[in-house]
Design a protein around this motif. Structure first.
Motif, short mmCIF file in Angstrom:
data_model
loop_
_atom_site.label_atom_id
_atom_site.label_comp_id
_atom_site.label_asym_id
_atom_site.label_seq_id
_atom_site.Cartn_x
_atom_site.Cartn_y
_atom_site.Cartn_z
N TRP A 138 38.51 29.81 19.63
CA TRP A 138 38.97 31.73 20.22
C TRP A 138 40.56 30.93 20.83
N LEU A 139 40.68 29.55 20.89
CA LEU A 139 42.36 29.81 21.49
C LEU A 139 43.11 29.97 20.30
N TYR A 140 43.04 29.18 19.46
CA TYR A 140 43.72 28.78 17.78
C TYR A 140 44.36 30.75 17.72
N GLU A 141 42.96 31.28 16.96
CA GLU A 141 42.89 32.30 16.70
C GLU A 141 42.46 33.83 16.79
N GLY A 142 41.04 33.95 18.35
CA GLY A 142 41.13 35.07 18.90
C GLY A 142 41.76 35.40 19.96
N ARG A 143 42.35 34.22 20.70
CA ARG A 143 43.15 34.77 22.08
C ARG A 143 44.67 35.36 21.37
N VAL A 144 45.33 36.07 20.18
CA VAL A 144 45.95 36.89 20.12
C VAL A 144 45.27 37.78 20.05
N GLU A 145 44.84 38.03 19.23
CA GLU A 145 43.31 39.58 19.29
C GLU A 145 43.10 40.38 20.79
N THR A 146 43.05 39.26 21.11
CA THR A 146 42.02 39.53 23.18
C THR A 146 43.63 40.08 23.73
N ARG A 147 45.10 39.42 23.85
CA ARG A 147 45.85 40.14 24.38
C ARG A 147 45.88 41.46 24.17
N ARG A 148 46.06 41.45 22.42
CA ARG A 148 46.73 42.63 22.08
C ARG A 148 45.34 43.93 22.37
N ALA A 149 44.35 43.76 22.25
CA ALA A 149 43.38 45.19 22.93
C ALA A 149 43.80 44.77 24.78
N LEU A 150 43.67 43.39 25.38
CA LEU A 150 43.91 43.95 27.10
C LEU A 150 45.45 44.65 26.54
N LEU A 151 46.50 44.59 26.16
CA LEU A 151 47.07 45.45 26.07
C LEU A 151 47.23 46.81 26.00
N ARG A 152 46.26 46.96 24.54
CA ARG A 152 46.11 49.15 24.71
C ARG A 152 44.93 49.03 25.35
N ALA A 153 44.77 48.38 26.93
CA ALA A 153 43.33 48.62 27.82
C ALA A 153 42.08 48.62 27.51
N GLU A 154 41.71 48.12 26.47
CA GLU A 154 40.72 47.19 25.93
C GLU A 154 40.21 46.50 26.87
N ARG A 155 38.91 47.06 26.95
CA ARG A 155 37.28 45.42 27.33
C ARG A 155 37.35 44.51 25.77
N CYS A 156 37.70 42.92 27.67
CA CYS A 156 37.53 41.84 26.31
C CYS A 156 36.99 40.75 26.94
N SER A 157 36.20 40.25 25.73
CA SER A 157 35.20 39.27 26.67
C SER A 157 34.69 37.58 25.18
N VAL A 158 35.25 36.94 25.57
CA VAL A 158 34.51 35.45 25.34
C VAL A 158 33.72 34.94 25.12
N MET A 159 32.98 34.14 24.42
CA MET A 159 31.85 33.62 24.44
C MET A 159 31.63 33.32 24.34
N VAL A 160 30.62 31.42 24.94
CA VAL A 160 30.82 30.47 24.27
C VAL A 160 29.13 29.68 24.44
N ASP A 161 27.87 28.81 23.87
CA ASP A 161 26.91 29.10 24.08
C ASP A 161 26.89 27.05 23.92
N GLN A 162 26.65 26.55 24.83
CA GLN A 162 25.79 25.51 25.08
C GLN A 162 25.03 25.51 25.52
N ALA A 163 24.18 24.99 24.49
CA ALA A 163 23.21 23.66 25.38
C ALA A 163 22.18 24.62 26.02
#
Length: 125
Positions: free
Chosen positions: A63-88
């Motif tokens: 997400w830090l290297y690839e997904g972050r750009v798409e997240t920022r674009r979605a936010l600028l379009r006033a869209e809801r976003c989420s980021v998930m990480v699964d750990q143990a």
């Protein structure tokens, strides 16, 4: 009427997937720009990534290297976003949604309206 400030409401939730528990809110943050909102997630991911297992760390850095750009674009379009990480067996989810912030009345050195004193708390059992 004055324009109300627009921004983003950010939350961090965790959920134990092994026990099928309801998500629990751990943090929230009010951001006034898309950059501030996605930076809040980025700082959290960079902070916890050394403690994550290999798969979860990969999710975070992807997400830090690839997904972050798409997240920022979605936010600028006033869209809801989420980021998930699964750990143990635990899912960590950061959500960001556009909001309009309502200003609160400043109460320092200001007398409350008389109606504020009309309400009495109910006695508890």
């Amino acid at each position: 009427m004055n324009d109300l400030p627009r921004g983003y409401w950010c939350e961090c939730w965790t959920q134990n997937l092994d026990r099928d528990q309801r998500p629990a809110l751990h943090a929230s943050f009010d951001a006034y720009s898309a950059a501030q909102a996605d930076r809040w997630i980025a700082v959290a991911l960079r902070t916890i990534s050394p403690a994550l297992d290999a798969a979860a760390s990969e999710q975070a850095w992807q997400w830090l290297y690839e997904g972050r750009v798409e997240t920022r674009r979605a936010l600028l379009r006033a869209e809801r976003c989420s980021v998930m990480v699964d750990q143990a067996g635990t899912r960590i989810t950061w959500t960001v949604r556009p909001v309009t912030f309502l200003p609160l009345a400043h109460r320092e050195n200001v007398e409350l309206p008389t109606c504020a004193y009309d309400f009495k708390p109910h006695a508890t059992d």
